[in-house]
Design an enzyme around this catalytic site. Sequence first.
Site, mmCIF file in Angstrom:
data_model
loop_
_atom_site.group_PDB
_atom_site.id
_atom_site.type_symbol
_atom_site.label_atom_id
_atom_site.label_comp_id
_atom_site.label_asym_id
_atom_site.label_seq_id
_atom_site.Cartn_x
_atom_site.Cartn_y
_atom_site.Cartn_z
ATOM 1 N N ASP A 295 -34.777 45.868 108.067
ATOM 2 C CA ASP A 295 -33.403 45.794 107.573
ATOM 3 C C ASP A 295 -32.512 45.913 108.808
ATOM 4 O O ASP A 295 -32.390 46.984 109.396
ATOM 5 C CB ASP A 295 -33.159 46.934 106.575
ATOM 6 C CG ASP A 295 -31.735 46.926 106.013
ATOM 7 O OD1 ASP A 295 -30.822 46.439 106.710
ATOM 8 O OD2 ASP A 295 -31.530 47.426 104.890
ATOM 9 N N ARG B 51 -26.770 27.269 91.464
ATOM 10 C CA ARG B 51 -27.669 28.417 91.613
ATOM 11 C C ARG B 51 -28.777 28.054 92.600
ATOM 12 O O ARG B 51 -29.174 28.841 93.438
ATOM 13 C CB ARG B 51 -28.267 28.850 90.261
ATOM 14 C CG ARG B 51 -29.317 29.932 90.455
ATOM 15 C CD ARG B 51 -29.803 30.658 89.208
ATOM 16 N NE ARG B 51 -29.619 30.013 87.953
ATOM 17 C CZ ARG B 51 -30.385 29.023 87.480
ATOM 18 N NH1 ARG B 51 -31.411 28.576 88.179
ATOM 19 N NH2 ARG B 51 -30.123 28.481 86.308
ATOM 20 N N LYS C 140 -21.785 44.077 105.557
ATOM 21 C CA LYS C 140 -21.387 44.979 106.636
ATOM 22 C C LYS C 140 -20.952 44.172 107.865
ATOM 23 O O LYS C 140 -19.968 43.473 107.798
ATOM 24 C CB LYS C 140 -22.520 45.954 106.940
ATOM 25 C CG LYS C 140 -23.213 46.529 105.680
ATOM 26 C CD LYS C 140 -22.330 47.473 104.884
ATOM 27 C CE LYS C 140 -22.890 47.830 103.508
ATOM 28 N NZ LYS C 140 -24.246 48.304 103.449
ATOM 29 N N TYR D 188 -31.369 53.545 103.743
ATOM 30 C CA TYR D 188 -30.222 53.344 102.879
ATOM 31 C C TYR D 188 -30.546 53.816 101.450
ATOM 32 O O TYR D 188 -31.586 53.439 100.889
ATOM 33 C CB TYR D 188 -29.838 51.867 102.886
ATOM 34 C CG TYR D 188 -28.687 51.535 101.984
ATOM 35 C CD1 TYR D 188 -27.407 51.991 102.268
ATOM 36 C CD2 TYR D 188 -28.870 50.791 100.827
ATOM 37 C CE1 TYR D 188 -26.344 51.709 101.427
ATOM 38 C CE2 TYR D 188 -27.809 50.499 99.983
ATOM 39 C CZ TYR D 188 -26.554 50.966 100.292
ATOM 40 O OH TYR D 188 -25.507 50.688 99.461
HETATM 41 C C1 LIG Z 1 -25.265 48.458 102.437
HETATM 42 C C2 LIG Z 1 -26.664 48.402 102.829
HETATM 43 C C3 LIG Z 1 -27.619 47.785 102.003
HETATM 44 C C4 LIG Z 1 -27.272 47.222 100.633
HETATM 45 O O1 LIG Z 1 -26.456 46.094 100.736
HETATM 46 P P1 LIG Z 1 -25.374 45.673 99.625
HETATM 47 O O2 LIG Z 1 -24.757 44.461 100.217
HETATM 48 O O3 LIG Z 1 -24.434 46.810 99.442
HETATM 49 O O4 LIG Z 1 -26.158 45.385 98.374
HETATM 50 C C5 LIG Z 1 -28.930 47.726 102.455
HETATM 51 N N1 LIG Z 1 -29.290 48.252 103.653
HETATM 52 C C6 LIG Z 1 -28.394 48.858 104.460
HETATM 53 C C7 LIG Z 1 -28.858 49.406 105.757
HETATM 54 C C8 LIG Z 1 -27.068 48.956 104.082
HETATM 55 O O5 LIG Z 1 -26.203 49.572 104.879
#
Ligand SMILES: *Cc1c(COP(=O)(O)O)cnc(C)c1O
Length: 383
Positions: free
Chosen positions: A174, A50, A199, A102
Site C-alpha cells: 500500500d 462500469r 490522498k 490503516y
Molecule cells: C486512506 C487510506 C486507505 C483507504 O482509502 P480510501 O480512499 O479512504 O478508501 C488505505 N490505505 C491507506 C494507507 C490510507 O491512508
Amino acid sequence: MKKKMRFNTKAIHGGQILDPAYNSVMTPIYQTSTYAQSSPGKHKGYEYSRTHNPTRTNLENSIASLENGKYGLAFSSGLAAIDALLKTLKPGDEVISTNDLYGGSYRLFKKIFQKYDIKFHFVNMEDIKNVEDKITKKTRLIWLETPTNPMMNIIDIKSLAKLSKKNKILLCVDNTFASPYLQRPLELGADIIIHSATKYIAGHSDVIIGAIVINNKRLHEKLSFIQNASGATPGPMDSFLTLRGIKTLHLRMQRHSENARKVAKFLKRNPKIGKVYWPGFTDHTNHTIAKKQMKDFGGIVSFIPKKSNFKTAKKIAEKLKLFTLAESLGGVESLCCHPASMTHASITPEDRKKSGLVDSLLRLSVGIEDADDLIEDLKQAIG
Ligand SMILES: *Cc1c(COP(=O)(O)O)cnc(C)c1O
C-alpha cells in the site's frame, strides 16, 4: 520517447493519449454511461462506463506510468481497490499483514474477509523473521504499508520481495503514504501496488478514489474482471480531478517533504514533546532503509506529548488553527488527526497497544503552506 520520460514529465504526460475527437489538451470528462454501437457488438472500444470509460482509462494509464508498471486499474475508493484485490483469494487462503496499518484496511480484513474463511496474520515486519514464521503452504499474499500508519515504521520492501518470491507468494505494498514520487515498490520487486489516490495522488482533498498497479498480465485480467463484475469504479469527474491533481504530484511531494522536515525538527526540539516519529531522523530505527528505498521522507509526522495522556493531546488538537482536525491526509492543506479516536478507532485497544499506538499520539499531515506559519501554529497549540 515515452519509455525514457523522467518522473516529472510522466506526471504531466505519462500514459496519456490526446483526445481523438478534438485534440483537447486536457482529458475530457466523458460523463456518459453508455456508447453508441454502429451495428450489434461494433463499437470503438467502449460499451458501458462500469467496464471502461475514456477519462478513467487515461487516469489508469497515468498512475501505471508513475509507478513504472504495465497495468493500472482505478476504483471508487482505496478500500474498493483493496476489496477487489482480496477477491482474488479463495477460502482457506492466508495473508500476512503489517500490524501497524490503516484502520479501514484492518476492518476490511477482520470484519469482512475473515468471514469468508481467509486468515490474516498481523506481524511487525521490521523484523523479517516475524513474516517467515507465519508462512504456510496456504499463504498467498504478504501485505505491507511503508511508512506505516501512524507509527512511521519503515519496512524493507526489497527484502520482503525476495522472501515472497522464494515462497511464491505475492507481495502487495500500500504505497499511499509515500506516493510514487517518493517510492516505487514494483521497481523494488513487489508484485502489486495499492493506492488510496484520495490522498497524495489526487492531493486536494476533493475526491475519494483508489488504484491498483501491477505488471502481471494474468493478474490484470483477473482484476479487470472483478473491477467490472463487482462494479466499484470511479466516475469520470473524479477520474478527471485525480488526473488534474497528478500534474503537480512531484511539486507537491517535494514541498510536503520539505515542510514535514522542518515541522519534525521543530517538534523534536520542543521540550513539551516526548517522541517524534519521522523516518528522516538519523536515529529513526530504519532510517537507512528509508533513505535507500525513498527519494525523501514524505509529509507525515506523528508525535506524543511529554505529558503522554489523552487530555494533553486533545488540548493540542483543539488549539491548532491552521492544522484542521480531520481524518485523511495528503492534501495541500495541513491536517491533524488523533488516530486512536479517528482513523484507527476500528482497531481494538489491545491491538493498538501492540503496535505502540498510544491514546496521546497525534498524526500530522503537513501541507504545502509556509512552514513558518505551520510551526507558529504548533507552537501556540503546544503552549
Ligand atoms: C486512506 C487510506 C486507505 C483507504 O482509502 P480510501 O480512499 O479512504 O478508501 C488505505 N490505505 C491507506 C494507507 C490510507 O491512508
